[in-house]
Structures are given as C-alpha cells and as structure tokens.
Design a protein around this motif. Structure first.
Motif, mmCIF file in Angstrom:
data_model
loop_
_atom_site.group_PDB
_atom_site.id
_atom_site.type_symbol
_atom_site.label_atom_id
_atom_site.label_comp_id
_atom_site.label_asym_id
_atom_site.label_seq_id
_atom_site.Cartn_x
_atom_site.Cartn_y
_atom_site.Cartn_z
ATOM 1 N N ARG A 158 0.810 -1.222 0.000
ATOM 2 C CA ARG A 158 0.000 0.000 0.000
ATOM 3 C C ARG A 158 0.845 1.275 0.000
ATOM 4 N NH1 ARG A 158 -3.028 -3.204 -1.508
ATOM 5 N NH2 ARG A 158 -5.097 -3.756 -0.717
ATOM 6 N N ASN A 159 2.080 1.192 -0.472
ATOM 7 C CA ASN A 159 2.923 2.377 -0.542
ATOM 8 C C ASN A 159 2.453 3.325 -1.639
ATOM 9 O OD1 ASN A 159 4.307 -0.011 -2.099
ATOM 10 N ND2 ASN A 159 4.890 1.852 -3.184
ATOM 11 N N CYS A 160 2.739 4.605 -1.457
ATOM 12 C CA CYS A 160 2.416 5.577 -2.499
ATOM 13 C C CYS A 160 3.334 5.362 -3.694
ATOM 14 C CB CYS A 160 2.530 7.003 -1.962
ATOM 15 S SG CYS A 160 4.179 7.491 -1.443
ATOM 16 N N LEU A 161 2.899 5.807 -4.850
ATOM 17 C CA LEU A 161 3.640 5.569 -6.083
ATOM 18 C C LEU A 161 4.979 6.293 -6.111
ATOM 19 C CD1 LEU A 161 0.724 5.848 -8.694
ATOM 20 C CD2 LEU A 161 1.740 3.771 -7.726
ATOM 21 N N LEU A 162 5.077 7.423 -5.422
ATOM 22 C CA LEU A 162 6.308 8.213 -5.461
ATOM 23 C C LEU A 162 7.515 7.404 -5.020
ATOM 24 C CD1 LEU A 162 7.792 10.972 -5.721
ATOM 25 C CD2 LEU A 162 7.175 11.384 -3.317
ATOM 26 N N VAL A 163 7.389 6.654 -3.925
ATOM 27 C CA VAL A 163 8.563 5.997 -3.346
ATOM 28 C C VAL A 163 9.054 4.817 -4.183
ATOM 29 C CG1 VAL A 163 7.980 6.738 -1.016
ATOM 30 C CG2 VAL A 163 7.159 4.513 -1.831
ATOM 31 N N GLU A 164 8.215 4.285 -5.045
ATOM 32 C CA GLU A 164 8.653 3.142 -5.848
ATOM 33 C C GLU A 164 9.297 3.552 -7.166
ATOM 34 O OE1 GLU A 164 4.735 1.596 -8.268
ATOM 35 O OE2 GLU A 164 4.672 1.469 -6.076
ATOM 36 N N ARG A 165 9.291 4.861 -7.467
ATOM 37 C CA ARG A 165 9.900 5.311 -8.710
ATOM 38 C C ARG A 165 11.374 4.922 -8.750
ATOM 39 N NH1 ARG A 165 6.891 4.875 -12.038
ATOM 40 N NH2 ARG A 165 8.216 6.088 -13.439
ATOM 41 N N PRO A 166 11.881 4.527 -9.911
ATOM 42 C CA PRO A 166 13.295 4.134 -10.017
ATOM 43 C C PRO A 166 14.222 5.272 -9.620
ATOM 44 C CG PRO A 166 12.065 3.512 -11.999
ATOM 45 C CD PRO A 166 11.160 4.394 -11.192
ATOM 46 N N ASN A 167 15.436 4.927 -9.238
ATOM 47 C CA ASN A 167 16.395 5.940 -8.818
ATOM 48 C C ASN A 167 16.725 6.936 -9.924
ATOM 49 O OD1 ASN A 167 16.786 5.093 -6.149
ATOM 50 N ND2 ASN A 167 18.235 3.522 -6.780
ATOM 51 N N GLY A 168 16.802 6.450 -11.173
ATOM 52 C CA GLY A 168 17.166 7.345 -12.260
ATOM 53 C C GLY A 168 18.550 7.914 -12.022
ATOM 54 N N ASP A 169 18.770 9.178 -12.390
ATOM 55 C CA ASP A 169 20.052 9.796 -12.076
ATOM 56 C C ASP A 169 19.993 10.387 -10.674
ATOM 57 O OD1 ASP A 169 18.602 12.152 -12.313
ATOM 58 O OD2 ASP A 169 19.388 12.646 -14.289
ATOM 59 N N PHE A 170 21.089 10.999 -10.231
ATOM 60 C CA PHE A 170 21.144 11.521 -8.875
ATOM 61 C C PHE A 170 20.111 12.619 -8.654
ATOM 62 C CE2 PHE A 170 23.424 13.898 -5.393
ATOM 63 C CZ PHE A 170 23.258 12.912 -4.432
ATOM 64 N N ALA A 171 19.799 13.378 -9.694
ATOM 65 C CA ALA A 171 18.785 14.432 -9.585
ATOM 66 C C ALA A 171 17.431 13.838 -9.234
ATOM 67 C CB ALA A 171 18.703 15.217 -10.891
ATOM 68 N N CYS A 172 17.062 12.739 -9.877
ATOM 69 C CA CYS A 172 15.772 12.084 -9.582
ATOM 70 C C CYS A 172 15.724 11.592 -8.139
ATOM 71 C CB CYS A 172 15.554 10.914 -10.535
ATOM 72 S SG CYS A 172 15.024 11.394 -12.190
ATOM 73 N N THR A 173 16.813 10.996 -7.682
ATOM 74 C CA THR A 173 16.859 10.496 -6.314
ATOM 75 C C THR A 173 16.726 11.634 -5.312
ATOM 76 O OG1 THR A 173 18.152 8.514 -6.850
ATOM 77 C CG2 THR A 173 18.348 9.371 -4.611
ATOM 78 N N VAL A 174 17.409 12.744 -5.578
ATOM 79 C CA VAL A 174 17.355 13.896 -4.680
ATOM 80 C C VAL A 174 15.946 14.474 -4.623
ATOM 81 C CG1 VAL A 174 18.064 16.315 -4.440
ATOM 82 C CG2 VAL A 174 19.779 14.536 -4.834
ATOM 83 N N LEU A 175 15.297 14.637 -5.782
ATOM 84 C CA LEU A 175 13.951 15.231 -5.802
ATOM 85 C C LEU A 175 12.920 14.299 -5.187
ATOM 86 C CD1 LEU A 175 12.834 17.962 -6.742
ATOM 87 C CD2 LEU A 175 15.142 17.515 -7.528
ATOM 88 N N ARG A 176 13.045 13.006 -5.416
ATOM 89 C CA ARG A 176 12.125 12.042 -4.794
ATOM 90 C C ARG A 176 12.254 12.117 -3.274
ATOM 91 N NH1 ARG A 176 13.875 6.261 -6.171
ATOM 92 N NH2 ARG A 176 15.391 6.839 -4.576
ATOM 93 N N GLN A 177 13.478 12.162 -2.779
ATOM 94 C CA GLN A 177 13.705 12.260 -1.347
ATOM 95 C C GLN A 177 13.212 13.598 -0.797
ATOM 96 O OE1 GLN A 177 14.951 9.588 0.222
ATOM 97 N NE2 GLN A 177 14.530 10.569 2.189
ATOM 98 N N PHE A 178 13.417 14.651 -1.568
ATOM 99 C CA PHE A 178 13.002 15.986 -1.149
ATOM 100 C C PHE A 178 11.486 16.064 -0.999
ATOM 101 C CE2 PHE A 178 11.471 20.195 -2.586
ATOM 102 C CZ PHE A 178 11.899 20.952 -1.508
ATOM 103 N N TYR A 179 10.754 15.615 -1.995
ATOM 104 C CA TYR A 179 9.292 15.667 -1.937
ATOM 105 C C TYR A 179 8.767 14.840 -0.754
ATOM 106 C CZ TYR A 179 8.979 17.753 -6.644
ATOM 107 O OH TYR A 179 9.062 18.583 -7.733
ATOM 108 N N PHE A 180 9.295 13.620 -0.598
ATOM 109 C CA PHE A 180 8.776 12.716 0.437
ATOM 110 C C PHE A 180 9.161 13.183 1.842
ATOM 111 C CE2 PHE A 180 9.158 8.924 3.173
ATOM 112 C CZ PHE A 180 7.860 8.438 3.087
ATOM 113 N N SER A 181 10.426 13.497 2.046
ATOM 114 C CA SER A 181 10.870 13.831 3.399
ATOM 115 C C SER A 181 10.338 15.178 3.866
ATOM 116 C CB SER A 181 12.398 13.793 3.498
ATOM 117 O OG SER A 181 12.998 14.690 2.586
ATOM 118 N N THR A 182 10.102 16.112 2.941
ATOM 119 C CA THR A 182 9.500 17.387 3.324
ATOM 120 C C THR A 182 8.095 17.163 3.872
ATOM 121 O OG1 THR A 182 10.796 18.575 1.662
ATOM 122 C CG2 THR A 182 8.847 19.697 2.512
ATOM 123 N N PHE A 183 7.379 16.212 3.266
ATOM 124 C CA PHE A 183 6.054 15.856 3.783
ATOM 125 C C PHE A 183 6.156 15.130 5.118
ATOM 126 C CE2 PHE A 183 2.789 12.626 4.367
ATOM 127 C CZ PHE A 183 1.624 13.411 4.340
#
Length: 252
Positions: free
Chosen positions: A82-107
C-alpha cells in the motif's frame, strides 16, 4: 481494540512507504557519485528501514494474527502493498533520487511532527524518533536540491526534468485511504490533506532558492494505496523477497 483493523491498515501504508523508499536508496550503495554520498544514502535507507520495522511490528501486534515484520515484508504480493507511487519510482540519475527524497521527506517531516501529538502512545513513540530523522532527510535533500539547481547548466537541466517528472506523483501524499481517514478522525494519525499548504510553501521555497521553476502539474497519479502499482514495484519486490521465498524460515 476499537479501530484495530483501520489502524493496522494505516500503519501498513506508512511502513510500506518507508520500506520501499529505503530499499530504493540502498540500491545506490557502491554506485553513488561520490564516496561521501555512497555512505550518506545507505544511512538514509537505514533510517527509513528502522522506522518501517517499528511500524510493521506495531501493525502485526495490532492485527493479532502472529505475523511479524518479516512476514509482512517478504510474504505479501505486489497487490497487497500500500505504498504511495512516489517511493517506488526508479532511482534514475542523482537528480531524480534527490527530488524524490526531497518531496517525500519534506512531507514526512511535518507528518511525524504532528504525529507526536497522537492519541496513541505507540504512534507517539515511533514519531518521536522518526520526526528527527525526517527533519535531517529533508535538510539533506534540500541542500542537494539547491546545490544542483544552482550548479552547472547540466545539473540544472536534470533537476528541472526531475522536478516535473516526479511532481505528478506527489498528490498521493495528501490523500487518505478509508483506514487512514478513520484513524485521523480519532486523532490517532495526522490529517494528510491538512499538511498540503505547509508542504507547498516549504517545497516552493527550496525549489525557488535552487533557481528552478516550481511545477504547475494539475493532474496527479494515484493508486498505490489501493494496491495499483507500476511494474517498478514488482521488480523491486522480486529482488527483495527472493531469498526468503526461496528458503522460507532460513536463518543465517
């Protein structure tokens, strides 16, 4: 216990979020762009996995069916997560990993801060530690967002692309399932929708400080809370669950 089924399901959602994102970050071990980040990212992953373990253990105790954290992690199928879709997104490049972490951890920084006032002693206990870790994660991701956005033309371009690509998955952070809504009404968990304005303000402030344009996406993707996932989660679970499913009950 009143609300036992709803609280079990709501804690499972939170646990799945932290488990899946923690596993994603662990995939950077040995592959990060610098030695410092090769150590930092797995440490973030360990924080997330530690929170996930507490949530799974609490959920299993509430369920009362004898399922421990290992059972809830390794022996549920993709549709049961039941995880949200955001956290399962692939790592991609370092920019993708940073933005995924930024959106989630800010919440999660604000979510856990509010959860420290829960009517449940168990949730207050989990939130006490998780809030500090989420605050550090948010600071880490914010600093990298500014550093890369205000960096080279290439880093800025990649951050712009990542910000837009991942923003459409953020709407699910503010949606509460039926189980979570029941827990919110009884002051067991924070109201997700009530965090949206604060998240938008905090996120836009950092994005603008990075010299990036805050995304204007109005259509958000959802379905993770109902077990409707992308194929990305299936690949992740196949790797994560392989050993336990091949040798059930095996011990080192």
């Amino acid at each position: 216990m009143k609300n036992a089924n709803e609280l079990f399901a709501a804690l499972l959602e939170l646990a799945d979020d932290h488990l899946v994102l923690g596993h994603r970050l662990s995939e950077w071990c040995g592959h990060a762009p610098s030695l410092e980040e090769d150590l930092a990212l797995p440490n973030l992953a360990l924080d997330l996995l530690g929170t996930a373990r507490e949530l799974y253990a609490s959920a299993g105790a509430i369920e009362g069916r004898g399922r421990c954290e290992d059972s809830l992690v390794f022996f549920r199928d993709e549709r049961e997560f039941r995880n949200c879709l955001l956290v399962e997104r692939p790592n991609g490049d370092f920019a993708c990993t940073v933005l995924r972490q930024f959106y989630f951890s800010t919440f999660m920084k604000e979510y856990w801060r509010r959860a420290k006032m829960s009517a449940s002693e168990t949730i207050r206990g989990i939130a006490g530690r998780a809030a500090n870790e989420a605050s550090y994660h948010a600071r880490y991701a914010s600093e990298w967002t500014i550093r890369l956005g205000d960096g080279t033309r290439e880093s800025r371009s990649r951050m712009d692309a990542a910000a837009c690509e991942l923003y459409r998955f953020t709407g699910e952070l503010f949606l509460s399932s039926d189980a979570a809504s029941a827990c919110e009404r009884d002051d067991l968990l924070p109201n997700r929708a009530a965090i949206r304005n604060e998240w938008l303000e905090a996120s836009s402030r950092i994005i603008e400080a990075a010299g990036l344009d805050f995304p204007k996406e109005e259509f958000f993707l959802e379905g993770g809370r109902q077990g409707k996932h992308s194929e990305c989660l299936g690949h992740l679970l196949a790797e994560m669950q392989y050993l336990q499913r091949s040798h059930p009950g095996a011990k080192w």
